[in-house]
Design an enzyme around this catalytic site. Structure first.
Site, mmCIF file in Angstrom:
data_model
loop_
_atom_site.group_PDB
_atom_site.id
_atom_site.type_symbol
_atom_site.label_atom_id
_atom_site.label_comp_id
_atom_site.label_asym_id
_atom_site.label_seq_id
_atom_site.Cartn_x
_atom_site.Cartn_y
_atom_site.Cartn_z
ATOM 1 N N CYS A 54 71.448 20.590 1.541
ATOM 2 C CA CYS A 54 71.432 19.635 0.418
ATOM 3 C C CYS A 54 70.483 18.452 0.561
ATOM 4 C CB CYS A 54 72.842 19.104 0.185
ATOM 5 S SG CYS A 54 73.969 20.394 -0.334
ATOM 6 N N PHE A 55 70.557 17.719 1.671
ATOM 7 C CA PHE A 55 69.863 16.423 1.714
ATOM 8 C C PHE A 55 68.370 16.537 1.391
ATOM 9 C CE2 PHE A 55 72.902 13.799 4.634
ATOM 10 C CZ PHE A 55 73.812 13.768 3.601
ATOM 11 N N TYR A 64 79.008 28.537 -0.335
ATOM 12 C CA TYR A 64 79.663 27.440 0.380
ATOM 13 C C TYR A 64 80.375 26.483 -0.565
ATOM 14 C CZ TYR A 64 77.739 28.884 4.819
ATOM 15 O OH TYR A 64 77.481 29.607 5.955
ATOM 16 N N THR A 102 64.884 24.670 -3.091
ATOM 17 C CA THR A 102 63.570 24.107 -3.418
ATOM 18 C C THR A 102 62.633 25.262 -3.760
ATOM 19 O OG1 THR A 102 64.013 22.382 -1.784
ATOM 20 C CG2 THR A 102 61.734 22.607 -2.524
ATOM 21 N N LYS A 151 66.609 19.030 0.165
ATOM 22 C CA LYS A 151 66.360 19.648 -1.152
ATOM 23 C C LYS A 151 66.582 18.623 -2.278
ATOM 24 C CE LYS A 151 69.876 22.245 -2.770
ATOM 25 N NZ LYS A 151 70.463 21.760 -4.016
ATOM 26 N N LEU A 189 73.068 8.746 1.294
ATOM 27 C CA LEU A 189 73.645 9.170 2.575
ATOM 28 C C LEU A 189 72.536 9.529 3.562
ATOM 29 C CD1 LEU A 189 76.578 11.376 1.216
ATOM 30 C CD2 LEU A 189 76.807 9.233 2.487
ATOM 31 N N GLY A 238 79.067 32.444 -8.471
ATOM 32 C CA GLY A 238 78.541 31.962 -7.186
ATOM 33 C C GLY A 238 79.683 31.789 -6.196
ATOM 34 N N ARG A 271 71.361 26.356 7.432
ATOM 35 C CA ARG A 271 70.225 26.093 6.539
ATOM 36 C C ARG A 271 69.615 24.727 6.868
ATOM 37 N NH1 ARG A 271 72.950 27.502 0.803
ATOM 38 N NH2 ARG A 271 74.745 26.646 1.904
#
Ligand code: NAD
Ligand code: UDX
Length: 480
Positions: free
Chosen positions: A280-281, A16, A98, A283, A231, A13, A350
């Site tokens: 991220c958040f 990012y 997701t 998902k 967060l 991978g 994203r």
């Protein structure tokens, strides 16, 4: 294998996380060969481009790190099997989006890429290996990976560690070189403890030992989801207060500053905005909610779900503020979007709030003119297309699917901010790029239709100066 002397690392991978993480590891550990592999040929070609401006990820300081280590002990390639075979430690940094189909659709993490990695490793590995989960995963994923790996019948020993990544985009190099902590979760067996120690030794090449936290595997996996949930919760909390500020005349930045001085609260992650974005958040919270439901904890699931709901509401509120202020319709009106990335200093868009705000305005047939210093037109159209394909989210579902032809007619991407703003009815600030603070606002005003509206979703515009020029400035949590 002597677990204490790692000489060859592979990372599956090159995104990012995989790219910057491994670039810093190679820079800090010149004695370790680091192979970063990906099945995306274009991405690998971009990582290998001699023009460092063409790296697939924009991240301040990344090009310098890649320049130092690439070709010395850092290699990017599509030879996945070869890299797996050679490595003593394999990091899995593949995407875990997701799910958009089947069981857990819209909530659970899609682990198909993780499973594919496990199967690839199982088929190739001829000697013992340490497998490190770097991707963000639901609790107990390590168990599933181990089941796949142990089914090879080749007698190869696999130790699975969880070492989730805490970097934030835009500050990745700083976060990786001076992390608050690196976390390693391992099994409580002799071989598990040796594997943990081997990874501690790698990280210790640049991270002080007291900043390397070791836990059980499940605690490590859950800590990552929990950190992101906390967060994001802070952002949703201050955004909830921003709505109240707009009604009462309080200033959300003043409130944030006042409460952030309390050392129990702290000053970070209290910046009111158009809502959090990023890969991220949302998902990870959805994943947490799914896990809670799975373990029959509906109250806990409901609690965390509100963080997402508040975030959706904030994006909707901003779009509504624009439509309401522009006399209840934006149809045929030119709205300039400053910024498309989900935060400054990244080319990643994203889940950017800009996508959702654009969608609500497009539903009313606004003409959107976007300028972002780093996000390409191709990505902007791809974001809008993805939203049309899926149309999930409480406010998105209320709208109608639009054709890409219609969207391309309504959305123009500019390479100059001044061009995007010329003859516009309104400017919407979506990302807090530093350059937006340096514009010649008098010139912008002269070239706009009047009344000239500014909707500041990041509270970065020089409001007083703009008011004096004649702009009508609305900002989140401060109102007009
Ligand atoms: P990404 O989409 O940028 O990169 C993932 C890469 O993995 C892609 O290039 C894809 O082609 C590759 N890939 C997928 N399956 C593969 C396979 N079987 N073999 C080879 N290559 C494969 O994703 P990302 O943003 O780097 O995120 C990766 C993980 O890290 C996710 O679990 C994410 O939640 C987590 N994470 C992300 C961030 C962040 O800031 N982006 C921070 C912390 C953790
Ligand atoms: C996040 C976590 O911070 C990081 O530790 C984890 O590894 C990955 O997820 P990232 O999504 O890259 O990192 O960026 P972050 O700085 O957390 O910002 C996320 C979103 O919240 C952005 O849209 C940002 O603009 C928004 N945000 C952040 C606010 O609106 N207000 C704030 O005070 C902070």
């Amino acid at each position: 294998m002597t677990k204490k002397q790692i000489k060859n690392i592979c990372c599956i991978g090159a995104g990012y996380v995989g790219g910057p993480t491994m670039a810093v590891m190679a820079q800090k550990c010149p004695h370790i060969k680091v192979n970063v592999v990906d099945m995306n040929e274009q991405r690998i070609a971009d990582w290998n481009d001699s023009d460092l401006n063409k790296l697939p990820i924009y991240e301040p300081g990344l090009a310098e790190v890649v320049d130092e280590a690439r070709g010395r002990n850092l290699f990017f390639s599509t030879s996945i099997e070869k890299a797996i075979d050679e490595a003593e430690v394999i990091f899995i940094s593949v995407n875990t989006p997701t799910k958009t189909y089947g069981v857990g659709k819209g909530m659970a993490a899609d682990l198909k890429y993780i499973e594919l990695c496990a199967r690839q490793i199982a088929s190739v590995a001829k000697d013992d290996k340490i497998i490190v989960e770097k991707s963000t995963l639901p609790v107990r994923t390590a168990e599933a990976i181990k089941t796949i790996l142990d089914s090879t019948g080749k007698g190869v020993q696999f130790d699975i560690l969880s070492s989730p990544e805490f970097l934030a985009e835009g500050t990745a190099i700083q976060d990786l070189t001076r992390p608050d902590r690196f976390l390693i979760g391992g099994e409580q067996s002799q071989s598990g403890e040796e594997a943990v120690q081997a990874l501690v030794d790698v990280y210790s090449n640049w991270v002080p030992r007291e900043n390397i936290v070791t836990t059980r595997v499940w605690s490590s996996e859950l800590s990552k989801l929990t950190a992101n949930a906390f967060l994001a919760q802070r952002v949703s909390s201050i955004n909830a207060i921003s709505a109240l500020c707009e009604k009462t005349g309080a200033d959300v930045d003043e409130v944030a500053n006042a409460i952030g001085k309390d050392s129990r609260i702290g000053a970070k992650f209290l910046k009111s905005s158009i809502g959090f974005g990023g890969s991220c958040f949302q998902k990870d919270i959805l994943n947490l909610v799914y896990l809670c439901r799975h373990f029959n904890l509906p109250e806990v699931a409901y609690y965390w779900e509100q963080v997402i709901k508040m975030n959706d509401y904030q994006k909707h509120r901003f779009a509504k503020m624009i439509i309401d202020s522009l006399f209840n319709t934006v149809s045929g009106k030119k709205i300039a979007f400053l910024g498309w990335a989900f935060k400054k200093d990244t080319n990643d868009s994203r889940e950017s709030a800009a996508i959702y705000v654009a969608d609500e305005l497009l539903q009313d047939r606004a003409e959107i003119h976007v300028y972002d210093p780093k996000v390409t037109a191709e990505h902007i159209y791809a974001d809008l297309e993805y939203l049309q394909e899926h149309r999930v989210g409480q406010y998105v579902e209320q709208g109608e699917k639009m054709s890409m032809e219609e969207i391309r007619n309504l959305v123009t991407v500019h390479s100059s901010a001044y061009e995007a703003m010329k003859a516009a009815h309104a400017i919407a600030i979506l990302t807090e790029w530093d350059e937006f603070k340096t514009y010649n606002w008098q010139q912008v005003y002269n070239d706009m239709l009047k009344p000239a509206f500014v909707f500041d979703g990041r509270n970065i515009a020089p409001k007083e100066e703009m008011n004096e020029i004649g702009f009508e400035v609305y900002s989140v949590g401060r109102g007009k």
